[in-house]
Write an enzyme that holds these catalytic residues in place. Sequence first.
Site, PDB file in Angstrom:
ATOM      1  N   LYS A   1       0.831  -1.231   0.000  1.00 55.29           N
ATOM      2  CA  LYS A   1       0.000   0.000   0.000  1.00 55.29           C
ATOM      3  C   LYS A   1       0.849   1.258   0.000  1.00 55.29           C
ATOM      4  O   LYS A   1       0.421   2.302  -0.476  1.00 55.29           O
ATOM      5  CB  LYS A   1      -0.976   0.017   1.178  1.00 55.29           C
ATOM      6  CG  LYS A   1      -0.361  -0.241   2.536  1.00 55.29           C
ATOM      7  CD  LYS A   1      -0.592  -1.659   2.988  1.00 55.29           C
ATOM      8  CE  LYS A   1       0.407  -2.027   4.056  1.00 55.29           C
ATOM      9  NZ  LYS A   1       0.068  -3.216   4.783  1.00 55.29           N
TER      10      LYS A   1
ATOM     11  N   GLY B   1      -6.596  -6.466   3.382  1.00 53.88           N
ATOM     12  CA  GLY B   1      -6.069  -7.846   3.403  1.00 53.88           C
ATOM     13  C   GLY B   1      -6.807  -8.727   2.407  1.00 53.88           C
ATOM     14  O   GLY B   1      -6.778  -8.483   1.200  1.00 53.88           O
TER      15      GLY B   1
ATOM     16  N   LYS C   1      -4.211   3.426   3.047  1.00 54.90           N
ATOM     17  CA  LYS C   1      -5.340   2.656   2.496  1.00 54.90           C
ATOM     18  C   LYS C   1      -6.515   3.560   2.149  1.00 54.90           C
ATOM     19  O   LYS C   1      -7.157   3.363   1.112  1.00 54.90           O
ATOM     20  CB  LYS C   1      -5.735   1.577   3.500  1.00 54.90           C
ATOM     21  CG  LYS C   1      -4.659   0.493   3.625  1.00 54.90           C
ATOM     22  CD  LYS C   1      -4.895  -0.401   4.816  1.00 54.90           C
ATOM     23  CE  LYS C   1      -3.870  -1.521   4.891  1.00 54.90           C
ATOM     24  NZ  LYS C   1      -3.868  -2.210   6.188  1.00 54.90           N
TER      25      LYS C   1
HETATM   26  N1  HSE Z   1      -0.213  -3.989   9.220  1.00 58.51           N
HETATM   27  C1  HSE Z   1      -1.374  -4.093   8.399  1.00 58.51           C
HETATM   28  C2  HSE Z   1      -2.589  -4.226   9.293  1.00 58.51           C
HETATM   29  C3  HSE Z   1      -1.238  -5.282   7.499  1.00 58.51           C
HETATM   30  O1  HSE Z   1      -2.428  -4.485  10.486  1.00 58.51           O
HETATM   31  O2  HSE Z   1      -3.713  -4.053   8.828  1.00 58.51           O
HETATM   32  C4  HSE Z   1      -2.271  -5.376   6.424  1.00 58.51           C
HETATM   33  O3  HSE Z   1      -2.186  -4.304   5.523  1.00 58.51           O
END
Ligand code: HSE
Length: 405
Positions: free
Chosen positions: A100, A129, A200
């Site tokens: 991302k 995810g 995101k």
């Molecule tokens: N570190 C990110 C989270 C991983 O905890 O959502 C997934 O993008």
Amino acid sequence: MVNVAILGFGVVGSGVAEVLTQNKKIIENKLSCEVNIKYILDLREFPGNPFESLVIHDFNIILNDPEVSVVAEMMGGSHPAYDFSKACLEAGKSVVTSNKEVVANFGAELLDIARAHGVAYLFEASVGGGIPIIRPMCNDLASNNIVEVSGILNGTTNYILTKMATEGASFEDVLRDAQHKGYAESNPAADVEGLDAARKIVILAALAYGKLISPNSIYTEGITNITGEDVEFAAGFGYALKLIGHAEKIDGKALCMVSPRLIPMTNPLSSINDVFNGILLDGDMVGKVMFYGPGAGKLPTASAVCADIVDAIAHSDGIKLPEFEVATEDDIADFDNYSCRRMFIFDKCGDCTLDSKVAEKCLGCEIGQFAVKGNRVALITEAMTEAKVKEIAGKLNNCKVYRLL
Ligand code: HSE
């Protein structure tokens, strides 16, 4: 046969190798061709690993091998991930990614390069995810004007907030647990300070509004200042406290932000717990649509990467890619004009016998709910702008303010 190279053999990269191997038949039946992992690029050695023989350390082997047509980038970080992705696209190889950071900062440029070379740049795994969200926004919701996007976009922080709220667990212990489970970024500050969610939400806003806003320029507040007291006041008023990425249009301009917010129990986002993510989209034609699923972790994220590999192979003769461009100052709404209801928490001053009527007078706004615990006062106000919040907070001692969704 299609040859795939994997860049980065960490949590997600090793998950991609596992999915492509374990579900080889399912994937190949869909494509009617064999999918072969030819190389895995990583700095490290992996003695004893079943994929050990595929590990190489020189990116140029992949770049210069005409047999490799799809590259899955799961290196993390901007560099060299961006540079390698760009080089692969320019060499006529499709790139799929869970990264991302690269999509949020360089996505518009990489999509242009992919289009110019007739290959794919796909990033389903970069948000949510394993949840399908990028492709549904591009395809299934294509006829909608997206009014608003709100989401729990970071699994690590949702896991931490859930454990703090339900088990009274300490922030540090739960963070360690999330790292151990492979949810957290290599530098977990990106999770707990909200930067991961900022990356995101700008990707989702770019799909919704066609403008990619720099994640470093949006209002971003993480979860490190949230205390048990804040969670309790929120719960007492009937709200869950969650880290929310939010995007909407104000006067035709896009606004993105990340902050902890009070979610009414009637909103489905309030019940999304643990590592799960949820994204609530409001389209002018479809209405509200909710996307829910595992937001982080090896196999869920690898599942989304592999869907992109399948898509890139299936449409190797030409694929419709998302369209967005880098936002200019003119495309971005003024954050000071953003308005929503708030929860203020602050110290009572002296012996003041504060009640909601007195508070309304002092603060100069309408107050809905009101509670006092010891020396601390919490109240929920009418909708007000960020500018007005600053003015009121300046009058209060030891003041914290949360937005409501
Ligand atoms: N570190 C990110 C989270 C991983 O905890 O959502 C997934 O993008």
